[in-house]
Design a protein around this motif. Structure first.
Motif, PDB file in Angstrom:
ATOM      1  N   MET A   1       0.933  -1.077  -0.211  1.00  0.00           N
ATOM      2  CA  MET A   1      -0.037  -0.426   0.011  1.00  0.00           C
ATOM      3  C   MET A   1       0.547   1.382   0.028  1.00  0.00           C
ATOM      4  O   MET A   1       1.686   1.453   0.622  1.00  0.00           O
ATOM      5  CB  MET A   1      -1.093  -0.079   1.205  1.00  0.00           C
ATOM      6  N   ILE A   2      -0.100   2.513  -0.874  1.00  0.00           N
ATOM      7  CA  ILE A   2       0.935   3.191  -1.111  1.00  0.00           C
ATOM      8  C   ILE A   2       0.602   4.382   0.109  1.00  0.00           C
ATOM      9  O   ILE A   2      -1.000   5.027  -0.021  1.00  0.00           O
ATOM     10  CB  ILE A   2       1.259   4.129  -2.257  1.00  0.00           C
ATOM     11  N   TYR A   3       1.299   6.020   1.104  1.00  0.00           N
ATOM     12  CA  TYR A   3       0.228   6.644   1.990  1.00  0.00           C
ATOM     13  C   TYR A   3       1.092   7.839   0.846  1.00  0.00           C
ATOM     14  O   TYR A   3       2.186   7.865   0.972  1.00  0.00           O
ATOM     15  CB  TYR A   3       0.686   6.144   2.713  1.00  0.00           C
ATOM     16  N   THR A   4       0.672   8.506   0.913  1.00  0.00           N
ATOM     17  CA  THR A   4       0.660   9.877   1.617  1.00  0.00           C
ATOM     18  C   THR A   4       1.607  10.785   2.563  1.00  0.00           C
ATOM     19  O   THR A   4       1.512   9.895   3.201  1.00  0.00           O
ATOM     20  CB  THR A   4      -0.500  11.021   1.069  1.00  0.00           C
ATOM     21  N   VAL A   5       2.028  11.964   2.600  1.00  0.00           N
ATOM     22  CA  VAL A   5       2.422  12.187   3.821  1.00  0.00           C
ATOM     23  C   VAL A   5       1.894  12.523   4.650  1.00  0.00           C
ATOM     24  O   VAL A   5       2.183  12.214   5.950  1.00  0.00           O
ATOM     25  CB  VAL A   5       3.404  13.914   3.158  1.00  0.00           C
ATOM     26  N   GLY A   6       0.633  13.029   4.357  1.00  0.00           N
ATOM     27  CA  GLY A   6      -0.370  13.096   5.036  1.00  0.00           C
ATOM     28  C   GLY A   6      -0.787  12.276   5.975  1.00  0.00           C
ATOM     29  O   GLY A   6      -1.103  11.835   7.028  1.00  0.00           O
ATOM     30  N   GLU A   7      -1.225  10.961   5.009  1.00  0.00           N
ATOM     31  CA  GLU A   7      -1.419   9.834   5.506  1.00  0.00           C
ATOM     32  C   GLU A   7      -0.262   8.914   6.573  1.00  0.00           C
ATOM     33  O   GLU A   7      -0.961   8.282   7.471  1.00  0.00           O
ATOM     34  CB  GLU A   7      -1.677   8.656   4.279  1.00  0.00           C
ATOM     35  N   MET A   8       0.806   9.159   6.328  1.00  0.00           N
ATOM     36  CA  MET A   8       2.004   8.037   6.619  1.00  0.00           C
ATOM     37  C   MET A   8       1.887   9.005   8.208  1.00  0.00           C
ATOM     38  O   MET A   8       2.058   8.416   9.029  1.00  0.00           O
ATOM     39  CB  MET A   8       3.297   8.773   5.500  1.00  0.00           C
ATOM     40  N   ALA A   9       1.567  10.197   7.863  1.00  0.00           N
ATOM     41  CA  ALA A   9       2.177  11.728   9.242  1.00  0.00           C
ATOM     42  C   ALA A   9       0.781  10.688  10.212  1.00  0.00           C
ATOM     43  O   ALA A   9       0.815  10.784  11.656  1.00  0.00           O
ATOM     44  CB  ALA A   9       1.819  12.706   8.447  1.00  0.00           C
ATOM     45  N   GLN A  10       0.017  10.760   9.881  1.00  0.00           N
ATOM     46  CA  GLN A  10      -0.981   9.844  10.607  1.00  0.00           C
ATOM     47  C   GLN A  10      -1.039   9.354  11.082  1.00  0.00           C
ATOM     48  O   GLN A  10      -1.422   9.142  12.651  1.00  0.00           O
ATOM     49  CB  GLN A  10      -2.770  10.514   9.792  1.00  0.00           C
ATOM     50  N   LYS A  11      -0.766   7.941  10.348  1.00  0.00           N
ATOM     51  CA  LYS A  11      -0.343   7.072  11.328  1.00  0.00           C
ATOM     52  C   LYS A  11       0.847   7.100  12.465  1.00  0.00           C
ATOM     53  O   LYS A  11       0.474   5.671  12.986  1.00  0.00           O
ATOM     54  CB  LYS A  11       0.015   5.704   9.628  1.00  0.00           C
ATOM     55  N   LEU A  12       1.802   7.906  11.297  1.00  0.00           N
ATOM     56  CA  LEU A  12       2.612   8.245  13.356  1.00  0.00           C
ATOM     57  C   LEU A  12       2.363   8.809  14.392  1.00  0.00           C
ATOM     58  O   LEU A  12       3.366   8.837  15.587  1.00  0.00           O
ATOM     59  CB  LEU A  12       4.155   8.391  12.175  1.00  0.00           C
ATOM     60  N   GLY A  13       1.172   9.320  13.987  1.00  0.00           N
ATOM     61  CA  GLY A  13       1.022  10.736  14.707  1.00  0.00           C
ATOM     62  C   GLY A  13       2.107  12.009  15.375  1.00  0.00           C
ATOM     63  O   GLY A  13       2.164  12.364  16.234  1.00  0.00           O
ATOM     64  N   VAL A  14       2.575  12.123  13.499  1.00  0.00           N
ATOM     65  CA  VAL A  14       3.262  13.419  13.716  1.00  0.00           C
ATOM     66  C   VAL A  14       2.230  14.752  12.768  1.00  0.00           C
ATOM     67  O   VAL A  14       1.736  13.770  12.129  1.00  0.00           O
ATOM     68  CB  VAL A  14       5.005  13.074  13.583  1.00  0.00           C
ATOM     69  N   PRO A  15       2.554  15.509  12.749  1.00  0.00           N
ATOM     70  CA  PRO A  15       2.235  16.711  11.902  1.00  0.00           C
ATOM     71  C   PRO A  15       2.876  16.231  10.227  1.00  0.00           C
ATOM     72  O   PRO A  15       4.048  15.597  10.603  1.00  0.00           O
ATOM     73  CB  PRO A  15       2.902  18.001  12.473  1.00  0.00           C
ATOM     74  N   ALA A  16       2.494  16.326   9.259  1.00  0.00           N
ATOM     75  CA  ALA A  16       2.626  16.514   7.711  1.00  0.00           C
ATOM     76  C   ALA A  16       4.155  16.937   8.104  1.00  0.00           C
ATOM     77  O   ALA A  16       5.427  16.710   7.503  1.00  0.00           O
ATOM     78  CB  ALA A  16       1.849  16.754   6.950  1.00  0.00           C
ATOM     79  N   SER A  17       4.632  18.739   8.833  1.00  0.00           N
ATOM     80  CA  SER A  17       5.567  19.756   8.855  1.00  0.00           C
ATOM     81  C   SER A  17       6.559  18.693   9.493  1.00  0.00           C
ATOM     82  O   SER A  17       8.012  18.292   8.925  1.00  0.00           O
ATOM     83  CB  SER A  17       5.507  20.108   9.300  1.00  0.00           C
ATOM     84  N   THR A  18       6.284  17.239  10.028  1.00  0.00           N
ATOM     85  CA  THR A  18       7.623  16.214  10.203  1.00  0.00           C
ATOM     86  C   THR A  18       8.681  15.329   9.268  1.00  0.00           C
ATOM     87  O   THR A  18       9.219  15.625   9.164  1.00  0.00           O
ATOM     88  CB  THR A  18       6.709  15.671  12.220  1.00  0.00           C
ATOM     89  N   LEU A  19       7.243  14.816   8.415  1.00  0.00           N
ATOM     90  CA  LEU A  19       8.201  14.366   7.908  1.00  0.00           C
ATOM     91  C   LEU A  19       8.507  14.723   6.384  1.00  0.00           C
ATOM     92  O   LEU A  19       9.572  14.527   5.895  1.00  0.00           O
ATOM     93  CB  LEU A  19       6.767  13.588   7.303  1.00  0.00           C
ATOM     94  N   ARG A  20       8.580  16.372   6.227  1.00  0.00           N
ATOM     95  CA  ARG A  20       8.875  17.122   5.405  1.00  0.00           C
ATOM     96  C   ARG A  20      10.523  17.710   5.597  1.00  0.00           C
ATOM     97  O   ARG A  20      11.225  18.334   4.995  1.00  0.00           O
ATOM     98  CB  ARG A  20       7.467  17.961   5.026  1.00  0.00           C
TER      99      ARG A  20
END
Length: 100
Positions: A1-20
């Motif tokens: 399965m492929i996740y967007t930045v937002g989806e992965m951030a939600q899965k990790l419990g962090v803001p999307a800005s953290t992944l960026r």
């Protein structure tokens, strides 16, 4: 399965800005991008991100995390170089935290 930045951030419990931020700091060389440049996260990336997050929480610097990832991507033999440094104890702590 492929996740967007937002989806992965939600899965990790962090803001999307953290992944960026992690991407900007070159902590995510394993994350693929679409032809349009969109990050495409996979399940295996989730495991890497958990390790990064744990190392960060343990106080490891971005520079040391980047070095660990670079060596890890080159192979187990080079990864042993990092075990000689303090990251070994941090990594062990991460393993304990993840199992609790």
């Amino acid at each position: 399965m492929i996740y967007t930045v937002g989806e992965m951030a939600q899965k990790l419990g962090v803001p999307a800005s953290t992944l960026r931020y992690y991407d900007k700091e070159e902590l995510l060389p394993f994350v693929e991008r679409s032809s349009g440049g969109i990050r495409m996260f996979r399940e295996t990336d989730f495991e890497w991100l958990q390790v990064i997050r744990c190392m960060k929480k343990a106080g490891m610097s971005i520079k040391d995390i980047r070095q660990y990832i670079e060596l890890s991507m080159q192979g187990a033999e080079l990864r042993s170089l990092m075990y000689e440094k303090r990251s070994y104890s941090v990594f062990q702590s991460c393993k304990v935290v993840n199992f609790q």
